[in-house]
Write a protein that holds these residues in place. Structure first.
Motif, PDB file in Angstrom:
ATOM      1  N   TYR A 161      10.925  65.104 -12.786  1.00  0.00           N
ATOM      2  CA  TYR A 161       9.454  64.324 -12.849  1.00  0.00           C
ATOM      3  C   TYR A 161       9.944  63.403 -14.557  1.00  0.00           C
ATOM      4  O   TYR A 161      10.021  63.332 -15.072  1.00  0.00           O
ATOM      5  N   ARG A 211      -0.611  69.444  -7.938  1.00  0.00           N
ATOM      6  CA  ARG A 211      -0.224  70.392  -8.677  1.00  0.00           C
ATOM      7  C   ARG A 211      -1.428  71.721  -8.243  1.00  0.00           C
ATOM      8  O   ARG A 211      -0.716  72.189  -7.095  1.00  0.00           O
ATOM      9  N   LEU A 266       3.973  60.734 -10.248  1.00  0.00           N
ATOM     10  CA  LEU A 266       4.863  59.898 -11.159  1.00  0.00           C
ATOM     11  C   LEU A 266       4.526  59.073 -11.701  1.00  0.00           C
ATOM     12  O   LEU A 266       3.664  57.963 -12.007  1.00  0.00           O
ATOM     13  N   ASP A 284      -2.131  60.585  -9.659  1.00  0.00           N
ATOM     14  CA  ASP A 284      -1.585  61.361 -10.136  1.00  0.00           C
ATOM     15  C   ASP A 284      -0.852  62.268 -10.325  1.00  0.00           C
ATOM     16  O   ASP A 284       0.038  63.468 -10.535  1.00  0.00           O
ATOM     17  N   GLU A 302      -5.316  61.925  -3.065  1.00  0.00           N
ATOM     18  CA  GLU A 302      -4.975  62.727  -4.282  1.00  0.00           C
ATOM     19  C   GLU A 302      -3.260  62.441  -4.290  1.00  0.00           C
ATOM     20  O   GLU A 302      -2.582  63.453  -3.410  1.00  0.00           O
ATOM     21  N   ASP A 336       1.969  65.624  -2.280  1.00  0.00           N
ATOM     22  CA  ASP A 336       2.850  66.429  -3.281  1.00  0.00           C
ATOM     23  C   ASP A 336       3.896  66.778  -2.551  1.00  0.00           C
ATOM     24  O   ASP A 336       4.339  68.119  -1.707  1.00  0.00           O
ATOM     25  N   PRO A 337       5.173  66.544  -2.635  1.00  0.00           N
ATOM     26  CA  PRO A 337       6.139  67.497  -2.685  1.00  0.00           C
ATOM     27  C   PRO A 337       6.919  68.525  -2.893  1.00  0.00           C
ATOM     28  O   PRO A 337       7.580  69.737  -2.861  1.00  0.00           O
ATOM     29  N   GLY A 388      -8.675  67.963  -8.822  1.00  0.00           N
ATOM     30  CA  GLY A 388      -8.442  66.634  -8.627  1.00  0.00           C
ATOM     31  C   GLY A 388      -9.360  66.184  -7.477  1.00  0.00           C
ATOM     32  O   GLY A 388      -9.855  65.923  -7.393  1.00  0.00           O
ATOM     33  N   TYR A 418     -12.511  64.911 -15.074  1.00  0.00           N
ATOM     34  CA  TYR A 418     -12.814  65.398 -13.952  1.00  0.00           C
ATOM     35  C   TYR A 418     -13.560  64.594 -13.395  1.00  0.00           C
ATOM     36  O   TYR A 418     -13.986  64.223 -11.967  1.00  0.00           O
ATOM     37  N   GLY A 464       0.380  63.597  -6.091  1.00  0.00           N
ATOM     38  CA  GLY A 464       0.203  64.174  -7.263  1.00  0.00           C
ATOM     39  C   GLY A 464      -0.864  65.866  -7.172  1.00  0.00           C
ATOM     40  O   GLY A 464      -2.230  65.370  -7.778  1.00  0.00           O
ATOM     41  N   THR A 479       6.018  60.367  -2.175  1.00  0.00           N
ATOM     42  CA  THR A 479       5.620  59.392  -2.010  1.00  0.00           C
ATOM     43  C   THR A 479       5.956  58.287  -1.191  1.00  0.00           C
ATOM     44  O   THR A 479       6.211  57.121  -0.855  1.00  0.00           O
TER      45      THR A 479
HETATM   46  C1  LIG Z   1       0.275  66.047 -13.385  1.00  0.00           C
HETATM   47  S1  LIG Z   1       0.204  66.371 -12.000  1.00  0.00           S
HETATM   48  C2  LIG Z   1      -0.940  66.706 -10.978  1.00  0.00           C
HETATM   49  C3  LIG Z   1      -2.135  67.038 -11.064  1.00  0.00           C
HETATM   50  C4  LIG Z   1      -3.566  66.938 -10.687  1.00  0.00           C
HETATM   51  N1  LIG Z   1      -3.335  65.885  -9.866  1.00  0.00           N
HETATM   52  C5  LIG Z   1      -5.066  67.606 -11.160  1.00  0.00           C
HETATM   53  O1  LIG Z   1      -5.961  67.166 -11.741  1.00  0.00           O
HETATM   54  O2  LIG Z   1      -4.528  69.040 -11.338  1.00  0.00           O
HETATM   55  C6  LIG Z   1       2.254  66.023 -10.829  1.00  0.00           C
HETATM   56  C7  LIG Z   1       1.944  66.202  -9.857  1.00  0.00           C
HETATM   57  O3  LIG Z   1       2.970  65.058  -8.821  1.00  0.00           O
HETATM   58  C8  LIG Z   1       3.981  65.318  -7.990  1.00  0.00           C
HETATM   59  N2  LIG Z   1       4.855  65.200  -7.953  1.00  0.00           N
HETATM   60  C9  LIG Z   1       5.527  64.704  -8.489  1.00  0.00           C
HETATM   61  N3  LIG Z   1       6.378  63.960  -8.126  1.00  0.00           N
HETATM   62  C10 LIG Z   1       5.557  63.574  -6.410  1.00  0.00           C
HETATM   63  C11 LIG Z   1       6.055  62.253  -5.711  1.00  0.00           C
HETATM   64  N4  LIG Z   1       6.692  61.379  -6.168  1.00  0.00           N
HETATM   65  N5  LIG Z   1       5.132  61.753  -5.294  1.00  0.00           N
HETATM   66  C12 LIG Z   1       3.790  62.346  -5.466  1.00  0.00           C
HETATM   67  N6  LIG Z   1       3.890  62.995  -6.335  1.00  0.00           N
HETATM   68  C13 LIG Z   1       4.598  64.008  -6.718  1.00  0.00           C
HETATM   69  C14 LIG Z   1       4.497  66.882  -9.401  1.00  0.00           C
HETATM   70  O4  LIG Z   1       4.322  67.968  -8.123  1.00  0.00           O
HETATM   71  C15 LIG Z   1       2.958  67.680  -9.664  1.00  0.00           C
HETATM   72  O5  LIG Z   1       2.266  68.280  -9.122  1.00  0.00           O
END
Ligand SMILES: C[S@@+](CC[C@H](N)C(=O)[O-])C[C@H]1O[C@@H](n2cnc3c(N)ncnc32)[C@H](O)[C@@H]1O
Length: 220
Positions: free
Chosen positions: A87, A52, A159, A157, A48, A80-81, A56, A29, A50, A127
């Motif tokens: 995934y 979670r 897909l 961060d 950002e 984020d969805p 981030g 980070y 994604g 996205t």
């Molecule tokens: C690896 S995690 C992100 C970790 C976070 N950035 C962190 O630093 O802890 C991936 C995230 O992407 C999200 N996600 C899944 N499909 C997505 C999409 N099409 N567009 C945006 N985010 C998506 C998931 O719901 C999940 O929360």
């Protein structure tokens, strides 16, 4: 010693009352922190993909507060969805349901950010929907309506396959600030050389290359 007791207490609260915190799934980070630190004339617009549990986004906002404390109205968008969707962990691991990106996680994340992070603007879309609907920028309401159509820090961060990362880059290439830094996570999960070539062609320079994250800078 104190840290150990604190951690034990937090774990106890978490298991008893489902209290969660802003957490992360990555060790690099500090690359986000250094990206924000590098901004010479910060505009205060970051994104950002994604979220979670939010580490981030937290790191980005904390870095703005630390390095650019005079900057007013910092706006950070988190996309984020959630919703337990299939995934893409990597090019070889698509449509996986082995994760916990649930709507409960979304609600817990929102509680945590609402407490202390007024800079944070959550967008509950994927996205594809976001890029289709907000091609000309994203409206933020605070006194007036402001369309945010340029971003200087973007953390990719969501897909983790080439097709999706390419789609994301194409959107943000159309929304660059005079100085913009892109940070990518999980760079070993797809053919990252293709991303590097594409960004080099667009006049970006790679500034950090870690085990899991990499960052690129554009200067107008
Ligand atoms: C690896 S995690 C992100 C970790 C976070 N950035 C962190 O630093 O802890 C991936 C995230 O992407 C999200 N996600 C899944 N499909 C997505 C999409 N099409 N567009 C945006 N985010 C998506 C998931 O719901 C999940 O929360």
């Amino acid at each position: 010693m104190f840290r150990k007791i604190k951690k034990k207490y937090q774990n106890f609260l978490k298991s008893k009352f489902l209290i969660t915190q802003i957490e992360g799934d990555n060790e690099e980070y500090e690359i986000l922190d250094r990206a924000v630190k590098r901004l010479k004339n910060p505009q205060g617009f970051s994104f950002e993909i994604g979220i979670r549990r939010g580490m981030g986004s937290k790191k980005i906002i904390d870095a703005y507060r630390k390095y650019h404390p005079k900057l007013k109205n910092v706006i950070h968008i988190g996309l984020d969805p959630y919703g337990s969707l299939p995934y893409i962990f990597s090019e070889d691991r698509k449509n996986s349901l082995e994760h916990n990106y649930t709507n409960l996680m979304k609600r817990e994340m929102l509680i945590n950010f609402s407490k202390k992070y007024q800079e944070y603007n959550f967008v509950n879309l994927d996205t594809h929907e976001f890029f289709k609907r907000f091609r000309d920028g994203y409206p933020i309401y605070s006194g007036t309506k402001k369309i945010i159509d340029k971003f200087e820090i973007v953390h990719f961060d969501g897909l983790h396959d080439l097709e999706n990362v390419n789609l994301e880059i194409n959107y943000f290439l159309d929304h660059l600030c005079p100085q913009t830094i892109f940070v990518f996570d999980d760079i070993s999960s797809f053919d990252f050389d293709k991303i590097r070539d594409k960004l080099t062609e667009k006049k970006f320079k790679e500034i950090e290359f870690g085990k899991t994250k990499s960052s690129f800078e554009y200067f107008e």
